[in-house]
Design an enzyme around this catalytic site. Structure first.
Site, mmCIF file in Angstrom:
data_model
loop_
_atom_site.group_PDB
_atom_site.id
_atom_site.type_symbol
_atom_site.label_atom_id
_atom_site.label_comp_id
_atom_site.label_asym_id
_atom_site.label_seq_id
_atom_site.Cartn_x
_atom_site.Cartn_y
_atom_site.Cartn_z
ATOM 1 N N GLY A 37 0.809 -1.208 0.000
ATOM 2 C CA GLY A 37 0.000 0.000 0.000
ATOM 3 C C GLY A 37 0.842 1.257 0.000
ATOM 4 N N VAL A 39 0.918 5.260 1.534
ATOM 5 C CA VAL A 39 0.370 6.017 2.658
ATOM 6 C C VAL A 39 0.650 7.506 2.450
ATOM 7 C CG1 VAL A 39 0.440 6.340 5.166
ATOM 8 C CG2 VAL A 39 0.713 4.050 4.198
ATOM 9 N N ASP A 149 4.047 -6.655 13.636
ATOM 10 C CA ASP A 149 5.016 -5.756 13.013
ATOM 11 C C ASP A 149 5.381 -4.620 13.978
ATOM 12 O OD1 ASP A 149 6.697 -5.008 10.937
ATOM 13 O OD2 ASP A 149 5.184 -3.776 9.942
#
Length: 256
Positions: A37, A39, A149
């Site tokens: 993705g 951001v 993460d």
């Protein structure tokens, strides 16, 4: 491999600054480009509120599996309500491209503070930050959510208040998925220990030995050492956040 990279360069270019999405969100800058993705920092032109906007990469949006994964991420974020985790704001699709909007958390991430600003953290400061991070993990694990993460770039500090961001790899499990729960729980615990180690090393002034370990290089109380050994799996691993909390409180007491 080269073809994949070429496709990313051609089709996954970030949106230009000034672009307005959904008649509401103005792109200010691209904050980062992950493998899955993009951001952005954006502004709600109706309220002038800054937000973070995430876009599924165009090359990923062509695959049903990736679209489902992105929707699962949105569903997960909608279910989280914690003051130290960015809140979900909005979602929309434009020309088949999925986006979602979440709160913007001001501050600097621990990676920036440690490796670029060279900010030192005392043992007590480090343990108190880890206490805040553990509180977030306690909340997530109580809801069977595992971040997977927890790294220094994903931990933001603002005036001593710690926030956890980036839930792209997070997953919510069911109580029946016992084996995966064990694995993901230990992953989060290990990341917690590694983050503490990074913070503790910020005050290390000695010369790093070629094959030296933190046990040789850092001078720590036995309570802090025990906490780290169990988080990192050197000693018997923690099974529950409650046990970590007990040992963490003892470690804090040992340095005050």
């Amino acid at each position: 491999m080269a073809l994949k990279l070429l496709k990313k360069l051609l089709f996954d270019r970030p949106l230009k600054n000034g672009v307005i999405l959904n008649h509401q969100y103005k792109i200010e800058e691209c904050l980062g480009m992950g493998g899955y993705g993009l951001v952005y920092l954006c502004t709600d032109i109706l309220t002038q509120t800054p937000y973070v906007l995430k876009q599924l990469r165009s090359t990923k949006a062509k695959k049903e599996k990736e679209k489902v994964r992105f929707q699962q991420e949105i569903k997960l974020l909608k279910s989280i309500h914690h003051p130290q985790i960015p809140g979900f704001i909005d979602e929309f699709i434009i020309d088949g491209q999925a986006y979602y909007v979440m709160q913007f958390i001001e501050g600097e991430n621990i990676e920036e503070l440690l490796f670029f600003q060279k900010q030192p953290f005392t043992e007590l400061m480090a343990l108190r930050l880890i206490s805040q991070l553990l509180e977030i993990i306690e909340y997530l694990h109580d809801h069977l959510i595992f971040h997977s993460d927890i790294r220094t770039p994903n931990i933001i500090i603002n005036n001593g208040r710690l926030c956890l961001i980036d839930f792209g790899l997070a997953k919510q499990l069911t109580s029946e998925e016992t084996e995966e729960i064990k694995v993901r729980k230990q992953d989060d615990f290990f990341d917690l220990g590694e983050t503490l180690l990074f913070l503790l090393y910020s005050q290390y002034k000695g010369k790093k030995k070629k094959n030296g370990t933190w046990l040789e290089e850092l001078t720590l109380t036995k309570e802090v050492t025990l906490l780290l050994k169990k988080l990192l799996g050197i000693d018997e691993e923690y099974q529950h956040t409650a046990s970590i909390r007990e040992d963490l409180n003892r470690a804090i007491q040992s340095v005050t």
